[in-house]
Design a protein around this motif. Structure first.
Motif, PDB file in Angstrom:
ATOM      1  N   TYR A  35       3.416   2.195  -6.386  1.00 28.27           N
ATOM      2  CA  TYR A  35       2.735   0.897  -6.453  1.00 28.27           C
ATOM      3  C   TYR A  35       2.433   0.475  -7.890  1.00 28.27           C
ATOM      4  CZ  TYR A  35       2.297   0.505  -1.441  1.00 28.27           C
ATOM      5  OH  TYR A  35       2.601   0.357  -0.117  1.00 28.27           O
ATOM      6  N   ILE A  36       2.799   1.318  -8.849  1.00 28.04           N
ATOM      7  CA  ILE A  36       2.497   0.996 -10.252  1.00 28.04           C
ATOM      8  C   ILE A  36       3.588   0.075 -10.823  1.00 28.04           C
ATOM      9  CG2 ILE A  36       2.126   1.946 -12.565  1.00 28.04           C
ATOM     10  CD1 ILE A  36       0.971   4.445 -11.216  1.00 28.04           C
ATOM     11  N   CYS A  37       3.166  -1.101 -11.308  1.00 24.54           N
ATOM     12  CA  CYS A  37       4.122  -2.063 -11.864  1.00 24.54           C
ATOM     13  C   CYS A  37       4.578  -1.599 -13.241  1.00 24.54           C
ATOM     14  CB  CYS A  37       3.462  -3.413 -12.110  1.00 24.54           C
ATOM     15  SG  CYS A  37       2.692  -4.149 -10.719  1.00 24.54           S
ATOM     16  N   PRO A  38       5.756  -2.045 -13.685  1.00 24.04           N
ATOM     17  CA  PRO A  38       6.157  -1.759 -15.070  1.00 24.04           C
ATOM     18  C   PRO A  38       5.122  -2.372 -16.022  1.00 24.04           C
ATOM     19  CG  PRO A  38       7.877  -2.980 -13.866  1.00 24.04           C
ATOM     20  CD  PRO A  38       6.706  -2.874 -12.960  1.00 24.04           C
ATOM     21  N   PRO A  39       4.937  -1.756 -17.211  1.00 21.89           N
ATOM     22  CA  PRO A  39       3.864  -2.184 -18.119  1.00 21.89           C
ATOM     23  C   PRO A  39       3.822  -3.692 -18.361  1.00 21.89           C
ATOM     24  CG  PRO A  39       4.974  -0.253 -18.985  1.00 21.89           C
ATOM     25  CD  PRO A  39       5.716  -0.638 -17.735  1.00 21.89           C
ATOM     26  N   GLU A  40       4.989  -4.355 -18.482  1.00 22.10           N
ATOM     27  CA  GLU A  40       4.973  -5.789 -18.849  1.00 22.10           C
ATOM     28  C   GLU A  40       4.451  -6.700 -17.736  1.00 22.10           C
ATOM     29  OE1 GLU A  40       7.578  -3.795 -18.619  1.00 22.10           O
ATOM     30  OE2 GLU A  40       9.163  -4.753 -17.442  1.00 22.10           O
ATOM     31  N   THR A  41       4.414  -6.201 -16.498  1.00 23.34           N
ATOM     32  CA  THR A  41       3.892  -7.077 -15.431  1.00 23.34           C
ATOM     33  C   THR A  41       2.528  -6.612 -14.916  1.00 23.34           C
ATOM     34  OG1 THR A  41       5.073  -5.830 -13.736  1.00 23.34           O
ATOM     35  CG2 THR A  41       6.195  -7.755 -14.612  1.00 23.34           C
ATOM     36  N   ARG A  42       2.017  -5.531 -15.482  1.00 25.33           N
ATOM     37  CA  ARG A  42       0.697  -5.052 -15.038  1.00 25.33           C
ATOM     38  C   ARG A  42      -0.394  -6.050 -15.406  1.00 25.33           C
ATOM     39  NH1 ARG A  42       1.118   1.063 -17.288  1.00 25.33           N
ATOM     40  NH2 ARG A  42       2.998   1.501 -16.083  1.00 25.33           N
TER      41      ARG A  42
ATOM     42  N   SER B 203       7.510  -5.449  11.795  1.00 27.63           N
ATOM     43  CA  SER B 203       8.968  -5.465  11.717  1.00 27.63           C
ATOM     44  C   SER B 203       9.414  -5.599  10.270  1.00 27.63           C
ATOM     45  CB  SER B 203       9.522  -6.639  12.520  1.00 27.63           C
ATOM     46  OG  SER B 203      10.896  -6.774  12.249  1.00 27.63           O
ATOM     47  N   GLU B 204      10.497  -4.934   9.944  1.00 28.99           N
ATOM     48  CA  GLU B 204      11.053  -5.070   8.595  1.00 28.99           C
ATOM     49  C   GLU B 204      12.261  -6.004   8.612  1.00 28.99           C
ATOM     50  OE1 GLU B 204      11.284  -1.248   6.619  1.00 28.99           O
ATOM     51  OE2 GLU B 204       9.187  -0.833   7.107  1.00 28.99           O
ATOM     52  N   ASP B 205      12.469  -6.687   9.738  1.00 31.92           N
ATOM     53  CA  ASP B 205      13.581  -7.624   9.858  1.00 31.92           C
ATOM     54  C   ASP B 205      13.109  -9.026   9.436  1.00 31.92           C
ATOM     55  OD1 ASP B 205      15.512  -9.401  10.591  1.00 31.92           O
ATOM     56  OD2 ASP B 205      15.463  -8.923  12.733  1.00 31.92           O
ATOM     57  N   PRO B 206      13.596  -9.513   8.278  1.00 30.72           N
ATOM     58  CA  PRO B 206      13.102 -10.799   7.767  1.00 30.72           C
ATOM     59  C   PRO B 206      13.410 -11.974   8.697  1.00 30.72           C
ATOM     60  CG  PRO B 206      14.904  -9.957   6.389  1.00 30.72           C
ATOM     61  CD  PRO B 206      14.598  -8.895   7.399  1.00 30.72           C
ATOM     62  N   ASN B 207      14.340 -11.793   9.626  1.00 34.48           N
ATOM     63  CA  ASN B 207      14.692 -12.914  10.500  1.00 34.48           C
ATOM     64  C   ASN B 207      13.783 -13.063  11.706  1.00 34.48           C
ATOM     65  OD1 ASN B 207      16.900 -13.678   8.913  1.00 34.48           O
ATOM     66  ND2 ASN B 207      18.056 -11.938   9.752  1.00 34.48           N
ATOM     67  N   LYS B 208      12.883 -12.099  11.890  1.00 34.60           N
ATOM     68  CA  LYS B 208      11.977 -12.194  13.040  1.00 34.60           C
ATOM     69  C   LYS B 208      10.985 -13.346  12.808  1.00 34.60           C
ATOM     70  CE  LYS B 208       9.699  -9.254  16.171  1.00 34.60           C
ATOM     71  NZ  LYS B 208       8.407  -8.607  16.126  1.00 34.60           N
ATOM     72  N   VAL B 209      10.784 -14.189  13.830  1.00 34.26           N
ATOM     73  CA  VAL B 209       9.994 -15.406  13.587  1.00 34.26           C
ATOM     74  C   VAL B 209       8.482 -15.175  13.533  1.00 34.26           C
ATOM     75  CG1 VAL B 209      11.677 -17.134  14.311  1.00 34.26           C
ATOM     76  CG2 VAL B 209      10.196 -16.076  16.003  1.00 34.26           C
TER      77      VAL B 209
ATOM     78  N   ASN C 193      11.461  -7.024   0.620  1.00 37.10           N
ATOM     79  CA  ASN C 193      12.190  -5.925   1.253  1.00 37.10           C
ATOM     80  C   ASN C 193      11.656  -4.578   0.756  1.00 37.10           C
ATOM     81  OD1 ASN C 193      14.044  -4.045   2.179  1.00 37.10           O
ATOM     82  ND2 ASN C 193      15.750  -5.492   2.021  1.00 37.10           N
ATOM     83  N   TYR C 194      10.802  -3.977   1.558  1.00 37.17           N
ATOM     84  CA  TYR C 194      10.165  -2.715   1.181  1.00 37.17           C
ATOM     85  C   TYR C 194      11.212  -1.648   0.854  1.00 37.17           C
ATOM     86  CZ  TYR C 194       6.805   1.126   1.353  1.00 37.17           C
ATOM     87  OH  TYR C 194       6.032   2.192   1.033  1.00 37.17           O
ATOM     88  N   GLY C 195      12.294  -1.660   1.641  1.00 35.92           N
ATOM     89  CA  GLY C 195      13.315  -0.612   1.515  1.00 35.92           C
ATOM     90  C   GLY C 195      14.073  -0.665   0.204  1.00 35.92           C
ATOM     91  N   THR C 196      14.254  -1.864  -0.369  1.00 40.26           N
ATOM     92  CA  THR C 196      15.095  -1.953  -1.565  1.00 40.26           C
ATOM     93  C   THR C 196      14.317  -2.279  -2.840  1.00 40.26           C
ATOM     94  OG1 THR C 196      15.525  -4.281  -1.131  1.00 40.26           O
ATOM     95  CG2 THR C 196      17.128  -2.714  -0.249  1.00 40.26           C
ATOM     96  N   GLU C 197      13.041  -2.663  -2.714  1.00 43.18           N
ATOM     97  CA  GLU C 197      12.315  -3.054  -3.930  1.00 43.18           C
ATOM     98  C   GLU C 197      12.017  -1.835  -4.817  1.00 43.18           C
ATOM     99  OE1 GLU C 197       9.086  -5.070  -1.995  1.00 43.18           O
ATOM    100  OE2 GLU C 197       7.969  -3.236  -1.643  1.00 43.18           O
ATOM    101  N   LYS C 198      11.932  -2.100  -6.130  1.00 42.03           N
ATOM    102  CA  LYS C 198      11.764  -1.003  -7.100  1.00 42.03           C
ATOM    103  C   LYS C 198      10.371  -0.398  -7.016  1.00 42.03           C
ATOM    104  CE  LYS C 198      15.020  -2.488 -10.653  1.00 42.03           C
ATOM    105  NZ  LYS C 198      14.962  -3.970 -10.825  1.00 42.03           N
ATOM    106  N   TYR C 199       9.394  -1.230  -6.766  1.00 40.81           N
ATOM    107  CA  TYR C 199       8.022  -0.747  -6.566  1.00 40.81           C
ATOM    108  C   TYR C 199       7.351  -1.685  -5.577  1.00 40.81           C
ATOM    109  CZ  TYR C 199       7.389  -4.236 -10.231  1.00 40.81           C
ATOM    110  OH  TYR C 199       7.430  -5.394 -10.957  1.00 40.81           O
TER     111      TYR C 199
END
Ligand code: OGA
Ligand code: NI
Length: 345
Positions: free
Chosen positions: A18-25, A101-107, A116-122
């Motif tokens: 959950y720690i952001c890179p220094p430039e966006t903290r 749900s982790e499916d972005p198409n679910k209404v 996208n939790y699965g692909t985001e860097k943090y």
């Protein structure tokens, strides 16, 4: 479901993911003072409409953000909305599990962090309930069934909020010199509700609730409650949006920036966390339907002010926007006209 921050955060240190890179903290945060975004008294429109138009227009040009008071949505509707959404997030996990749900198409879905939790860097310190509000009678059947008041309360909030959004758009229509009702039909047909929940965070200086972004839609109406957390990026600085009793926060999205041919600003903003209390916000995102064509309004362009964007379908923009999340100018890039081409067209 286990990924929801509200499911596991208790008494734990901030996980490294959950720690952001220094430039966006966000760094050390102080309660904002000094520079703040404009507050517009919409009640004044009944007496001096031209002055209200000027205030809304100036705020949208300079900040892309403002708060409204005397906006016609009653205190009861605002309180009921905040209470029912807070109650939703407080319910035991079992009660909410079917919505996760982790499916972005679910209404209608409950999820966490960002796109996208699965692909985001943090990750981001936020849980989200998101659902469509149009067509209301169809969507409502998919909204949470608990708390039992949820559907009634949110139906009223979404109807009143939409009415307010359209009234503000009409003020902007007049201010920009567009023909009356310009935004009334296709361009504002759809609406999403996004309820953000930011639990108390063990280290607000290292993480964000929501990264820097511009909203992709036409206009957003946000109920932010009593807790500070929203910041707007202006002239290289973060300005806090002070919580005001019974106010609603309004911001211009990319779609309106494009239709206004850059006359209105879609401001970058983010949400920071705090270590003391949970913060809950409820946003109504008014947009066109996904098949609508978005382009600079013809009456705002001419040889001297050529269109700065090409025409495109909103859904084409949305998918690109989500793939570029976090980079405002890059998200707009494929839709911009090169300067010489825009002079010719
Ligand atoms: C959003 C947003 C701000 C907040 O949901 O797009 O900017 O304070 N929310 O929750
Ligand atoms: Ni936003």
């Amino acid at each position: 479901m286990e990924r929801l921050v509200s499911n596991w955060y208790n008494h734990r240190a901030l996980p490294e993911s959950y720690i952001c890179p220094p430039e966006t903290r966000p760094g050390k945060l102080s309660i904002p003072s000094g520079d703040t975004i404009p507050v517009v008294n919409l009640g004044e429109a009944l007496i001096n409409r031209s002055n209200t138009i000027l205030n809304v227009l100036r705020a949208s040009q300079k900040f892309g953000f403002f708060q409204v008071v005397n906006h016609g949505v009653s205190e009861k509707v605002l309180n009921d909305t905040m209470n029912v959404v807070e109650e939703f997030f407080k319910m035991p996990m079992e009660e909410k599990a079917s919505l996760y749900s982790e499916d972005p198409n679910k209404v209608c879905r409950l999820y966490t962090s960002n796109i996208n939790y699965g692909t985001e860097k943090y990750h981001f310190w936020r849980d989200i309930l998101k659902h469509h509000c149009h067509p209301l009678d169809d969507c409502i059947k998919l909204w949470p069934q608990k708390p039992t008041r949820y559907r009634d309360v949110i139906r009223t909030f979404s109807v009143e909020g939409k009415k307010l959004g359209l009234a503000i758009l009409e003020l902007l229509t007049e201010g920009l010199g567009l023909e009356s009702g310009y935004f009334k039909k296709d361009l504002s047909e759809a609406m999403l509700l996004v309820a953000n929940h930011y639990p108390p965070c063990p280290d607000p200086s290292l993480t964000l609730g929501l990264p820097k972004h511009c909203d992709p839609n036409l206009i957003t109406i946000l109920l932010q409650g009593h807790t500070f957390g929203l910041q707007v990026f202006k002239d290289g600085q973060w300005i806090g949006v002070q919580p005001l009793p019974n106010a609603l926060v309004v911001n211009i999205g990319h779609q309106l920036r494009i239709v206004s041919n850059n006359k209105l600003k879609s401001a970058e903003h983010r949400a920071v966390t705090n270590s003391k209390v949970a913060r809950t916000t409820v946003g109504l995102f008014i947009s066109s339907s996904e098949d609508s064509i978005i382009e600079p309004a013809k009456s705002l362009t001419n040889a001297a002010q050529p269109p700065l964007y090409r025409a495109f379908r909103y859904k084409e923009f949305l998918s690109y926007y989500f793939s570029m999340m976090g980079d405002t100018e890059l998200a707009l890039q494929p839709f911009k006209l090169p300067f010489n081409q825009s002079v010719i067209s």
